[in-house]
Design a protein around this motif. Structure first.
Motif, PDB file in Angstrom:
ATOM      1  N   ALA A 150      37.648  56.216  45.555  1.00 54.78           N
ATOM      2  CA  ALA A 150      36.448  55.911  44.775  1.00 54.78           C
ATOM      3  C   ALA A 150      36.484  54.427  44.425  1.00 54.78           C
ATOM      4  O   ALA A 150      37.487  53.935  43.908  1.00 54.78           O
ATOM      5  CB  ALA A 150      36.404  56.735  43.493  1.00 54.78           C
ATOM      6  N   VAL A 151      35.410  53.734  44.725  1.00 53.68           N
ATOM      7  CA  VAL A 151      35.282  52.325  44.366  1.00 53.68           C
ATOM      8  C   VAL A 151      34.295  52.268  43.210  1.00 53.68           C
ATOM      9  O   VAL A 151      33.146  52.686  43.348  1.00 53.68           O
ATOM     10  CB  VAL A 151      34.788  51.470  45.556  1.00 53.68           C
ATOM     11  CG1 VAL A 151      34.529  50.036  45.125  1.00 53.68           C
ATOM     12  CG2 VAL A 151      35.786  51.518  46.704  1.00 53.68           C
ATOM     13  N   VAL A 152      34.761  51.776  42.079  1.00 51.98           N
ATOM     14  CA  VAL A 152      33.908  51.676  40.896  1.00 51.98           C
ATOM     15  C   VAL A 152      33.257  50.300  40.898  1.00 51.98           C
ATOM     16  O   VAL A 152      33.941  49.285  40.794  1.00 51.98           O
ATOM     17  CB  VAL A 152      34.726  51.898  39.599  1.00 51.98           C
ATOM     18  CG1 VAL A 152      33.826  51.772  38.375  1.00 51.98           C
ATOM     19  CG2 VAL A 152      35.420  53.248  39.639  1.00 51.98           C
ATOM     20  N   GLY A 153      31.950  50.294  41.041  1.00 50.11           N
ATOM     21  CA  GLY A 153      31.204  49.044  41.062  1.00 50.11           C
ATOM     22  C   GLY A 153      30.658  48.761  42.450  1.00 50.11           C
ATOM     23  O   GLY A 153      31.384  48.838  43.438  1.00 50.11           O
ATOM     24  N   SER A 154      29.359  48.471  42.502  1.00 49.14           N
ATOM     25  CA  SER A 154      28.721  48.218  43.795  1.00 49.14           C
ATOM     26  C   SER A 154      28.287  46.768  43.944  1.00 49.14           C
ATOM     27  O   SER A 154      27.340  46.463  44.648  1.00 49.14           O
ATOM     28  CB  SER A 154      27.514  49.145  43.967  1.00 49.14           C
ATOM     29  OG  SER A 154      26.579  48.916  42.920  1.00 49.14           O
ATOM     30  N   GLY A 155      29.014  45.891  43.290  1.00 54.77           N
ATOM     31  CA  GLY A 155      28.767  44.459  43.473  1.00 54.77           C
ATOM     32  C   GLY A 155      29.411  43.991  44.767  1.00 54.77           C
ATOM     33  O   GLY A 155      29.914  44.795  45.562  1.00 54.77           O
ATOM     34  N   PRO A 156      29.405  42.700  45.009  1.00 55.83           N
ATOM     35  CA  PRO A 156      29.970  42.182  46.257  1.00 55.83           C
ATOM     36  C   PRO A 156      31.422  42.591  46.490  1.00 55.83           C
ATOM     37  O   PRO A 156      31.783  42.974  47.604  1.00 55.83           O
ATOM     38  CB  PRO A 156      29.847  40.668  46.110  1.00 55.83           C
ATOM     39  CG  PRO A 156      28.792  40.453  45.087  1.00 55.83           C
ATOM     40  CD  PRO A 156      28.827  41.641  44.181  1.00 55.83           C
ATOM     41  N   ALA A 157      32.245  42.537  45.465  1.00 54.54           N
ATOM     42  CA  ALA A 157      33.661  42.896  45.631  1.00 54.54           C
ATOM     43  C   ALA A 157      33.814  44.381  45.930  1.00 54.54           C
ATOM     44  O   ALA A 157      34.590  44.776  46.805  1.00 54.54           O
ATOM     45  CB  ALA A 157      34.461  42.517  44.389  1.00 54.54           C
TER      46      ALA A 157
END
Length: 174
Positions: A150-157
């Motif tokens: 799970a990747v928390v955050g959908s910004g560039p990083a």
């Protein structure tokens, strides 16, 4: 490494990409900034000088794009190689080429006494040519790892991390 046109910064002035007229662009959601023609872009890439210490990517670029190298590839007409160099440091050049505030440009050594190289525009046009030519293709993993992330955050990083995790075979939820 030597630049393709050592005197380019003395021969060519900075030429920014034209923008669509305001009365036209308020009616749609199309691109505001247009692209330079390939000859004009080659001249802009030729402006990159063999400055010794490329502050543009050592200090100016947050993702450490290898700017002088891909400028040289554009100048020499080696667009596919320029795209490979660009993708080696930047997962989302089609985004950064449009919206990055381009701190690389004021860091450009040429900007000490002349207008800087049009780095952001060159970056954008490298990736746009990659899409037009079909060089950019999905890169599914050869095998699945069976792991889920799970990747928390959908910004560039977050999006860049998700892309890299998918490429090595993990199932990713953003």
């Amino acid at each position: 490494f030597t630049m393709g046109k050592p005197t380019g910064f003395m021969e060519f002035d900075r030429c920014d990409a034209p923008k669509r007229a305001v009365d036209e662009r308020v009616k749609d959601f199309e691109e505001i900034e247009q692209l330079l023609d390939e000859g004009g872009l080659t001249n802009q890439a030729a402006r990159c000088m063999d400055c010794g210490i490329p502050f543009c990517h050592n200090y100016g670029c947050p993702v450490e794009n290898v700017i002088p190298e891909w400028n040289d590839m554009v100048y020499r007409g080696k667009w596919r190689e320029a795209l490979e160099l660009l993708h080696s440091t930047n997962n989302l050049p089609e985004i950064t080429g449009r919206i990055c505030p381009a701190p690389c440009e004021p860091a450009c050594t040429l900007s000490i006494n002349k207008p800087a190289v049009t780095i952001r525009q060159i970056e954008l046009q490298i990736v746009e040519k990659g899409w037009r030519e079909g060089w950019i293709q999905p890169q599914p993993p050869a095998t699945k790892s069976g792991r889920r992330v799970a990747v928390v955050g959908s910004g560039p990083a977050g999006l860049a991390a998700a892309q890299q995790l998918c490429r090595i075979g993990h199932g990713v939820v953003v």
